[in-house]
Design a protein around this motif. Structure first.
Motif, short mmCIF file in Angstrom:
data_model
loop_
_atom_site.label_atom_id
_atom_site.label_comp_id
_atom_site.label_asym_id
_atom_site.label_seq_id
_atom_site.Cartn_x
_atom_site.Cartn_y
_atom_site.Cartn_z
N ALA A 108 24.80 27.92 41.52
CA ALA A 108 25.70 28.49 40.95
C ALA A 108 24.86 29.14 40.25
CB ALA A 108 26.37 27.98 40.26
N LEU A 109 24.67 30.60 40.21
CA LEU A 109 23.75 31.54 38.99
C LEU A 109 24.64 31.96 37.92
CD1 LEU A 109 21.12 32.60 41.83
CD2 LEU A 109 21.06 31.08 40.14
N HIS A 539 35.93 20.89 41.60
CA HIS A 539 35.75 21.43 42.94
C HIS A 539 36.68 21.45 44.19
CE1 HIS A 539 33.25 19.13 46.68
NE2 HIS A 539 32.09 20.00 45.85
N PRO A 540 36.13 21.59 44.70
CA PRO A 540 37.28 22.09 46.55
C PRO A 540 37.72 20.28 46.81
CG PRO A 540 35.11 22.95 46.73
CD PRO A 540 34.78 22.70 45.41
N LEU A 591 34.87 29.05 47.20
CA LEU A 591 35.64 27.59 45.98
C LEU A 591 34.59 27.05 45.02
CD1 LEU A 591 38.42 28.47 45.52
CD2 LEU A 591 38.49 26.48 47.34
N GLU A 592 33.75 26.68 46.15
CA GLU A 592 32.73 25.42 45.67
C GLU A 592 31.79 25.96 44.68
OE1 GLU A 592 29.55 22.00 47.29
OE2 GLU A 592 30.90 23.13 48.91
N GLU A 593 31.29 27.13 44.83
CA GLU A 593 30.95 28.12 43.99
C GLU A 593 31.48 28.24 42.73
OE1 GLU A 593 27.91 31.94 43.34
OE2 GLU A 593 28.98 31.63 44.64
N THR A 594 32.49 28.86 42.91
CA THR A 594 33.35 29.01 41.45
C THR A 594 33.62 27.75 40.84
OG1 THR A 594 34.50 31.04 42.33
CG2 THR A 594 35.56 29.97 41.03
N GLY A 595 33.92 26.49 41.90
CA GLY A 595 33.84 25.21 41.09
C GLY A 595 32.86 25.66 39.71
N LYS A 596 31.51 25.88 40.86
CA LYS A 596 29.94 25.51 39.84
C LYS A 596 30.04 26.06 38.63
CE LYS A 596 27.15 23.90 43.76
NZ LYS A 596 26.07 24.16 44.41
N LEU A 597 30.23 26.86 38.65
CA LEU A 597 30.69 28.54 38.00
C LEU A 597 31.21 27.45 36.71
CD1 LEU A 597 30.34 31.98 39.62
CD2 LEU A 597 28.23 30.90 38.49
#
Length: 743
Positions: A108-109, A539-540, A591-597
Motif C-alpha cells: 500500500a502506498l 484483513h479480509p 479490500l486487502e489494500e484498504t486493510g493495509k492502508l
C-alpha cells in the motif's frame, strides 16, 4: 570506430537508449577508449550546457524526458482516488504528471512515500508518464521538521526527533523568511555531496516551545492529514438529516449514549431489558445502535477517499484530527440527545450466562434518550444520581448493569487477556499548559460499554460470514515462539511459571498475570506480556482475535472515527439490500489494500499520540530538573535503560555512559545489563530512584541519572572493595538466576 561521434549522434543515441545512458554505456556504444573519454566528457558537458540533455544520478537523458527508472515521491490521492507521483532526482523538472499503475501484491502506498519505479512515456492529456513500482524505498522522509537556526549563509534546520543529531543546511534564498528558533517544516533538495544535506523551508510553524505545539509537531512529523480539501467540505456541507423512509422506527426505544465527559462525537447508543421469553430465564435483550455514517460517506465520493486516506481519527490532549469533517462527526452522524439520527442497529438476545443466543440487524432511525458520561452513570449506580440520571436509574441504567453482569460471566468463561496497565491522562488548562498528569480511573461504566461493543462486533462478523459477504476482520494473531520464550524467561526469573509444550491460550497468560498480581513483579509481568503480543491489524481473511479469545471479530461500532467500521457497515447494507450505498465492487476488489492502508494509518496515529504525550510530559517536568523520582526499569537496550516514573508514567533514558566507568554487558535474552567490575545487574521491573538531569519538550526526551536500585545506593565503578551486589532483577529469593557473560 573510425571517427569520433558528433554531438547529434550522441544526443540521438541517448534518446534511443534511455536505459543505457551512463557515460560508460555511451563510451562502450561508440567504442571510445583512453583519452577519448576526456573528449566524450567535454561533449556531454556541452550538450548539458546547451539544454539538449540533462544529468541526473550520473545518467544523461533527453531534456524534458524522464529516465526509464527513477526515484519518485508519491502524492496524496487526487479527487478520483488515483495516485500520482513526482520525480525526486536532482535537476528533474517536476511538472510532468506521473500516474502510478498498481499491480496485485504491491504494498500500500500513501502520500509522502518514496518509491523506485519504472517509467513509460504516454501520449495522454491527463498525464505524461505511467509508473510501475519496483520497490518501496526506506523510510527516510522527504520532509523534515525542526528548529530553524540563522547563519551567515542562510541557516540550518535542527531536527526535533529524539536521539537525532542530523542537521540540514538552508541557503539564504530558501529560508521563507524563517526566524531563529522558529519551528519549520522543510523539504530535502538535491543530493548530498559534501557537508550537510540541503533543504528548503516549506512552512513556518511558530514557537516550538509554545502551548499546543506538541501535537502540531506530531501532526507534521508523522504526515497526518489535518486539512480537508475543498471538495470534501463541499460534500459535507450538502449533507442533510435523514428521514424515516426505508428505515425501521426505533425512536420509542430509550437508547442512550455513554461517553467521556469531553466527547464531541457519539458513535454508539445502548439499551438492555429483561427478556420476557419464559424459555430464557434471567436472559436479556440488548440493543446497540451505531451512527449510520455509510449514508453520508458513499463509495467513491470525496468524503470516502479522504476518510480512507486518514484511516481513523487521531486524538491528542489538546485537539482531535477527525476522520470526517465536523458537520458530520460532531453533528449529523453523532447520536445527540433528543434528535432523530440515522443508525444501523443490532438486537441481541443473551442468556443468564451472558452467551448470545441470537441477533438481528436493522437500518433504523433513533432518538437518544440521554447523552451521559461515564462518571455520571457510575455515580448514579453507586447511589448519587443527578437530575439527568435519576429518572433513568431504574428503567434504563440498572437493566444495563444487570446485563453487564451476565456478559461478565461469559467473559470470565471465555478468558480474554486481562492486562492491567493503567492509562495516564494529561490535563491542560485553557492556554494549553499541562496542569496535571494522572492515571485514568477504570469504572464499571467503561467496562459495560466495552462488553456491549465487543458483543456487537462479534455479531457483525458472524452476520457477514452467514451472508457470505466480504469484510475486514480485526485480526490479532498469537505471539511468536521467540517472544513467548522471552516472556517465559522473565516469568521464571520472577519465580513464576508459564505453560510450555501446549497450544497457547489466553487463559495461560491470565494465570501468569494472576500470579504476579499484588506482588512487586506485577507491572513487570504485565509490561512483558504486552510486549510479547503481536500488533492487531485489518484483513479480509479471518485469522481470529487472540487477545479477546474470539474466533470471529470485526469492528462495527465506531464508523465516525474508524474507516474499518464503515466498510463493515457497507457490507451489512449490501448483504441486506438496504440501499445503493453498500459495499461497492471497487471496495471489494481493493479490500486487502484498504486493510493495509488503515492498519498503517492506525500505527501512524498511535506513534503521533505517543510522541505528543512524551512532549507534554517533558514540558510538565522541565521545571523539575534536578528533582528525584521513583520508578521502575521498563526497557533495557545496549545503549542504556528506560525508566518509567511512578508519579507521571513518563519514560526517561539513563544512557549507558551514566551507569559508571565499567563495561556493561547486554544480554538480549534476559534483558539485562551486567557490570564487568561490580557485578551490578540491571533488568526489567527493578525499582529505582533517579534524578532528572534533562527535559527537552521539543523532542519529548528525558535524561535521567541512576541513584539507587532496589534501595541500594549506587557506588562508583572500579572500587576494589565493597562491590555493589543488589538483588538481581525479576528474581525471587528462593530462586537465583546466573547471568553469564557471552564470549
Amino acid at each position: 570506430m573510425s571517427s569520433f561521434p558528433s554531438k547529434d549522434a550522441i544526443r540521438q543515441w541517448i534518446t534511443d537508449n534511455p536505459g543505457l545512458s551512463a557515460k560508460r554505456d555511451i563510451a562502450k556504444a561508440f567504442g571510445i577508449k583512453g583519452d577519448g573519454r576526456i573528449e566524450l566528457k567535454r561533449l556531454l558537458r556541452e550538450l548539458e550546457g546547451e539544454g539538449v540533455v540533462e544529468k541526473t544520478m550520473r545518467r544523461f537523458h533527453e531534456k524534458g524526458v524522464l529516465p526509464p527508472v527513477a526515484v519518485l515521491q508519491v502524492l496524496p490521492p487526487d479527487s478520483g482516488g488515483d495516485l500520482y507521483a513526482r520525480p525526486l532526482e536532482e535537476g528533474v523538472d517536476d511538472t510532468p504528471r506521473i500516474l502510478i499503475i498498481p499491480k496485485k501484491g504491491d504494498p500500500a502506498l500513501g502520500g509522502g512515500d518514496r518509491i523506485l519505479a519504472r517509467l513509460a512515456k504516454v501520449d495522454l492529456d491527463d498525464y505524461a508518464y505511467e509508473a510501475r513500482l519496483i520497490r518501496k524505498l526506506g523510510s527516510n522522509p522527504a520532509k523534515v521538521l525542526g528548529v530553524f537556526r540563522v547563519s551567515a549563509e542562510g541557516g540550518c534546520i535542527q531536527p526535533i526527533d529524539k536521539g537525532s543529531d542530523k542537521e540540514w543546511r538552508v541557503s539564504s534564498d530558501m529560508t521563507l523568511g524563517a526566524k531563529d528558533g522558529e519551528l519549520v517544516e522543510g523539504e530535502l533538495v538535491g543530493t548530498r555531496r559534501m557537508g550537510l544535506p540541503a533543504a528548503r523551508v516549506l512552512a513556518r510553524l511558530g514557537d516550538p516551545s509554545g502551548p499546543r505545539a506538541a501535537s502540531l509537531i506530531a501532526i507534521h512529523q508523522h504526515g497526518i492529514p489535518d486539512q480537508f480539501p475543498d471538495a470534501v467540505i463541499l460534500e459535507a456541507d450538502r449533507a442533510e438529516p435523514v428521514g424515516l423512509k426505508g428505515r425501521e422506527d426505533l425512536r420509542d426505544l430509550p437508547l442512550l449514549t455513554i461517553d467521556p465527559v469531553d466527547a464531541r462525537d457519539r458513535d454508539d447508543a445502548v439499551l438492555a431489558e429483561a427478556d420476557p421469553d419464559p424459555g430464557n430465564p434471567g436472559g436479556f435483550i440488548l440493543w446497540v445502535a451505531i451512527a449510520d455514517v455509510a449514508h453520508y460517506v458513499t463509495p467513491g465520493s470525496a468524503l470516502d477517499r479522504e476518510a480512507r486516506k486518514r484511516g481513523n481519527s487521531t486524538y491528542f490532549p489538546d485537539r482531535v484530527v477527525p476522520m470526517l469533517p465536523d458537520i458530520l462527526s460532531g453533528d449529523l452522524c453523532s447520536l445527540h440527545e433528543a434528535v432523530d439520527r440515522a443508525c444501523l442497529a443490532v438486537r441481541m438476545v443473551i442468556d443468564a450466562g451472558g452467551h448470545k443466543r441470537s441477533h438481528r440487524f436493522t437500518r433504523g432511525l433513533m432518538r437518544s434518550a440521554a447523552s451521559l458520561n461515564y462518571e455520571q452513570v457510575q455515580a448514579a449506580i453507586d447511589g448519587t444520581p443527578d437530575a439527568a440520571t435519576a429518572p433513568l436509574l431504574e428503567p434504563v441504567l440498572r437493566p444495563l448493569y444487570a446485563a453487564y453482569a451476565a456478559l461478565t460471566r461469559a467473559r470470565e468463561a471465555r478468558q480474554p487477556l486481562e492486562l492491567d496497565l493503567p492509562e495516564r491522562k494529561i490535563v491542560l488548562d485553557d492556554d494549553g499548559h499541562v496542569t496535571s498528569v494522572a492515571f485514568k480511573d477504570r469504572l464499571d461504566a467503561h467496562r459495560l460499554i466495552e462488553e456491549f461493543m465487543v458483543l456487537a462486533n462479534v455479531a457483525a462478523a458472524e452476520e457477514l460470514i452467514r451472508l457470505k459477504r466480504p469484510l475486514l476482520f480485526r485480526v490479532h494473531e498469537e505471539p511468536s515462539p521467540l517472544k513467548l520464550d522471552a516472556l517465559r524467561e522473565v516469568a521464571e526469573g520472577a519465580g513464576m511459571t508459564l505453560a510450555k509444550g501446549q497450544v497457547l491460550q489466553t487463559s495461560h497468560l491470565n494465570r501468569l498475570l494472576a500470579q504476579a498480581e499484588g506482588t512487586e513483579f506485577d507491572e513487570l509481568i504485565n509490561l512483558s506480556t504486552l510486549r510479547s503480543m503481536t500488533q492487531a491489524y485489518y484483513h479480509p481473511e479471518n485469522f481470529g482475535h487472540f487477545g479477546l479469545a474470539l474466533r470471529n471479530y470485526a469492528h462495527f461500532t465506531s464508523p465516525i472515527r474508524r474507516y474499518s467500521d464503515l466498510i463493515v457497515h457497507r457490507a451489512l447494507i449490501a448483504g441486506h439490500g438496504w440501499g445503493s450505498d453498500g459495499l461497492s465492487a471497487w471496495d471489494v476488489e481493493n479490500l486487502e489494500e484498504t486493510g493495509k492502508l488503515i492498519s498503517e494509518a492506525e500505527r501512524r496515529s498511535m506513534a503521533a499520540e505517543r510522541d505528543t504525550n512524551d512532549r507534554y510530559l517533558a514540558a510538565y517536568l522541565a521545571d523539575r530538573v534536578g528533582a528525584e523520582f521513583a520508578g521502575r526499569v521498563s526497557g533495557v537496550q545496549r545503549f542504556g535503560l528506560f525508566i518509567r516514573l511512578d508519579e507521571t508514567g513518563a519514560d526517561g533514558l539513563i544512557p549507558i555512559r551514566a551507569l559508571g566507568r565499567e563495561f556493561f554487558h547486554y544480554d538480549e535474552g534476559s534483558q539485562t545489563l551486567t557490570g564487568s567490575e561490580t557485578g551490578l545487574t540491571l533488568g526489567l521491573g527493578q525499582k529505582v530512584m533517579v534524578r532528572l538531569a534533562e527535559a527537552v519538550p521539543v523532542t519529548g526526551g528525558l535524561i535521567l541519572e541512576l541513584l539507587s536500585v532496589e534501595g541500594a545506593t549506587m557506588k562508583p565503578a572500579g572500587r576494589k572493595s565493597g562491590k555493589y551486589q543488589p538483588r538481581k532483577p525479576a528474581q525471587a529469593a528462593a530462586k537465583r538466576r546466573v547471568v553469564r557473560r557471552r564470549k
